[in-house]
Write a protein that holds these residues in place. Structure first.
Motif, PDB file in Angstrom:
ATOM      1  N   VAL A  42       0.837  -1.199   0.000  1.00  0.00           N
ATOM      2  CA  VAL A  42       0.000   0.000   0.000  1.00  0.00           C
ATOM      3  C   VAL A  42       0.871   1.247   0.000  1.00  0.00           C
ATOM      4  O   VAL A  42       0.577   2.230  -0.693  1.00  0.00           O
ATOM      5  N   ASP A  43       1.965   1.223   0.733  1.00  0.00           N
ATOM      6  CA  ASP A  43       2.874   2.363   0.779  1.00  0.00           C
ATOM      7  C   ASP A  43       3.483   2.648  -0.593  1.00  0.00           C
ATOM      8  O   ASP A  43       3.665   3.807  -0.964  1.00  0.00           O
ATOM      9  N   LYS A  44       3.771   1.603  -1.379  1.00  0.00           N
ATOM     10  CA  LYS A  44       4.404   1.773  -2.700  1.00  0.00           C
ATOM     11  C   LYS A  44       3.409   2.135  -3.806  1.00  0.00           C
ATOM     12  O   LYS A  44       3.689   2.999  -4.623  1.00  0.00           O
ATOM     13  N   ILE A  45       2.246   1.433  -3.842  1.00  0.00           N
ATOM     14  CA  ILE A  45       1.325   1.649  -4.972  1.00  0.00           C
ATOM     15  C   ILE A  45      -0.102   1.987  -4.566  1.00  0.00           C
ATOM     16  O   ILE A  45      -0.980   2.069  -5.415  1.00  0.00           O
ATOM     17  N   GLY A  46      -0.337   2.192  -3.296  1.00  0.00           N
ATOM     18  CA  GLY A  46      -1.654   2.634  -2.848  1.00  0.00           C
ATOM     19  C   GLY A  46      -2.629   1.496  -2.628  1.00  0.00           C
ATOM     20  O   GLY A  46      -2.297   0.320  -2.731  1.00  0.00           O
ATOM     21  N   ASN A  47      -3.868   1.887  -2.323  1.00  0.00           N
ATOM     22  CA  ASN A  47      -4.938   0.902  -2.126  1.00  0.00           C
ATOM     23  C   ASN A  47      -5.302   0.265  -3.459  1.00  0.00           C
ATOM     24  O   ASN A  47      -5.283   0.934  -4.496  1.00  0.00           O
ATOM     25  N   PRO A  48      -5.654  -1.010  -3.437  1.00  0.00           N
ATOM     26  CA  PRO A  48      -5.980  -1.695  -4.698  1.00  0.00           C
ATOM     27  C   PRO A  48      -7.283  -1.190  -5.307  1.00  0.00           C
ATOM     28  O   PRO A  48      -8.167  -0.706  -4.615  1.00  0.00           O
ATOM     29  N   ASP A  49      -7.360  -1.325  -6.623  1.00  0.00           N
ATOM     30  CA  ASP A  49      -8.600  -1.000  -7.335  1.00  0.00           C
ATOM     31  C   ASP A  49      -9.668  -2.043  -7.042  1.00  0.00           C
ATOM     32  O   ASP A  49     -10.854  -1.753  -7.075  1.00  0.00           O
TER      33      ASP A  49
END
Length: 105
Positions: A42-49
């Motif tokens: 989550v820190d690298k690419i955010g919350n999932p779609d």
């Protein structure tokens, strides 16, 4: 001696598991890889779609059940090749597999 080192390095490279089999490089050079925690992803690419569960086996009824893995799906910009569809599979809280394919291909 130098030739022996080159031969040894070649053998190790041939028989080792490639890093690409469980990693994905996002735009900016950061790497998503196996062993990372959910918080790190989550820190690298955010919350999932999208989030879902995948069954990785069948309950045979003999005390052995199938295994479920949580799958997080993303559309992210890769370091090379534009947008990619990326699915990160977790067992517990750790990444165990990363699947990716280039969008619009």
């Amino acid at each position: 001696m130098q030739r022996s080192l080159i031969v040894l390095a070649s053998i190790l490279a041939f028989y080792s598991t490639p890093a690409e089999s469980c990693s994905f490089r996002i735009k900016g050079g950061d790497l998503i890889r196996c062993g990372m925690t959910k918080i790190e992803v989550v820190d690298k690419i955010g919350n999932p779609d999208r989030r879902n569960w995948q069954s990785l086996g069948v309950n045979s009824g003999n005390g052995r059940g199938g295994v479920s893995a949580e799958a997080w799906s993303y559309i992210v910009r890769g370091d090379i090749g534009g947008e990619h569809y990326v699915t990160v599979l977790f067992s517990g809280s750790k990444v165990v597999e990363i699947e990716s394919r280039q969008a619009r291909r």
